[in-house]
Design a protein around this motif. Structure first.
Motif, PDB file in Angstrom:
ATOM      1  N   HIS A  52      40.240  38.875  45.792  1.00  0.00           N
ATOM      2  CA  HIS A  52      39.252  39.416  44.622  1.00  0.00           C
ATOM      3  C   HIS A  52      40.258  40.053  43.598  1.00  0.00           C
ATOM      4  N   TRP A  53      41.463  39.909  43.285  1.00  0.00           N
ATOM      5  CA  TRP A  53      42.076  40.535  42.010  1.00  0.00           C
ATOM      6  C   TRP A  53      42.563  39.355  41.242  1.00  0.00           C
ATOM      7  N   GLY A  78      44.858  42.672  30.986  1.00  0.00           N
ATOM      8  CA  GLY A  78      44.255  43.579  32.038  1.00  0.00           C
ATOM      9  C   GLY A  78      44.512  43.056  33.256  1.00  0.00           C
ATOM     10  N   VAL A  79      43.695  43.769  34.336  1.00  0.00           N
ATOM     11  CA  VAL A  79      43.547  43.507  35.710  1.00  0.00           C
ATOM     12  C   VAL A  79      42.231  43.547  36.070  1.00  0.00           C
ATOM     13  N   SER A  80      41.739  42.666  36.618  1.00  0.00           N
ATOM     14  CA  SER A  80      40.256  42.526  37.298  1.00  0.00           C
ATOM     15  C   SER A  80      40.153  42.630  38.962  1.00  0.00           C
ATOM     16  N   TYR A  81      39.061  42.765  39.372  1.00  0.00           N
ATOM     17  CA  TYR A  81      38.631  43.126  40.705  1.00  0.00           C
ATOM     18  C   TYR A  81      37.254  42.501  40.879  1.00  0.00           C
ATOM     19  N   ASP A  82      37.063  41.476  41.806  1.00  0.00           N
ATOM     20  CA  ASP A  82      35.528  41.119  41.898  1.00  0.00           C
ATOM     21  C   ASP A  82      35.069  41.963  42.836  1.00  0.00           C
ATOM     22  N   LEU A  83      33.985  42.692  42.742  1.00  0.00           N
ATOM     23  CA  LEU A  83      33.249  43.275  43.514  1.00  0.00           C
ATOM     24  C   LEU A  83      32.378  42.510  44.577  1.00  0.00           C
TER      25      LEU A  83
END
Length: 270
Positions: A52-53, A78-83
């Motif tokens: 998810h990252w 940036g850094v993302s995270y898939d909920l």
């Protein structure tokens, strides 16, 4: 379980877009800029994988005229995270530099460092794809010679909402060799005033060559609003300055070693 929050976020976003531009135009002196500008955007995206990252990095430059009078640059990432499949959180930051295009050798007029938190909701409504983006920004400024302009400060906050639609033209979904249309409107809110600070309207045509490369060319109208004031017994209403720009962008999406490749919309992270 995500259906109700998705509908609530969608309805609230559409309501904001319907009401705020009307409020921003009320009793406003409009000043159009007859000269078209140019935006160049280059982005590398790492999509969320099995864990998810993900993340992204971007460079952007803008010109006051068509391919001339360059005065503005952005470097950000940036850094993302898939909920979930259609919910993504992001923490990102960047450096924004504004100069006088008539004398670039003097260095930037101001340099802004920005941090933001973001929630993105994506909806796949048959052929039409919808994206809702909510962003909260913290902004720090350094002005030339450390002189803060009147009515300004070295720290500001801002909230943003963008509603983006995507329509594939020659395929039902976004896959290799897909031409598409993209239209969005983004509103900017400033707690210090004017509350409705900016509106950004975009329309463009894009082409996704494969799972890695996507290009877009389009038009963006950016309107900035300044607060009304009352000085020397004279009331000056809120003023808006609007400028049209040509936008050219390229996105490179890094590959992920996944068993299945989900459908991604060709969203500009800007």
């Amino acid at each position: 379980m995500l259906l109700l929050p998705s509908r609530l976020l969608s309805c609230s976003g559409l309501l904001l877009l319907a009401l705020l531009p009307t409020a921003g135009r009320a009793q406003t002196n409009a000043i159009p800029d007859p000269q078209w500008g140019t935006w160049h955007i280059a982005t590398v995206v790492l999509p969320g994988g099995p864990k998810h990252w993900g993340g992204y990095a971007e460079v952007q430059t803008r010109a006051n005229g068509l391919f001339q009078q360059y005065f503005y640059t952005e470097l950000k990432g940036g850094v993302s995270y898939d909920l979930a499949k259609n919910f993504t959180l992001m923490l990102a930051g960047g450096r924004y530099s504004t100069a006088d295009y008539r004398d670039l050798s003097d260095g930037p007029l101001n340099v802004e460092r920005r941090l933001w938190q973001q929630l993105t909701l994506t909806q796949f409504a048959a052929r039409l794809k919808l994206e809702h983006r909510y962003r909260m920004e913290e902004r720090w400024y350094r002005f030339r010679d450390d002189v803060v302009p009147a009515g300004s400060s070295r720290y500001r906050t801002r909230m943003r909402y963008r509603f983006n639609t995507f329509l594939p033209l020659n395929h039902a979904n976004f896959t290799d060799k897909t031409a598409f249309l993209s239209v969005y409107d983004e509103v900017f809110f400033n707690p210090r005033g004017p509350f409705f600070e900016r509106n950004r309207l975009y329309a463009g045509l894009g082409y996704q060559f494969d799972k890695h490369w996507t290009v877009q060319a389009g038009w963006v109208n950016q309107t900035n609003y300044t607060p009304a004031n009352y000085r020397l017994n004279v009331f000056t209403p809120q003023t808006s300055v609007a400028k049209n720009n040509v936008v050219l962008s390229v996105i490179y999406r890094l590959g992920r070693p996944a068993t299945t490749s989900p459908e991604y919309v060709p969203s500009q992270p800007d």
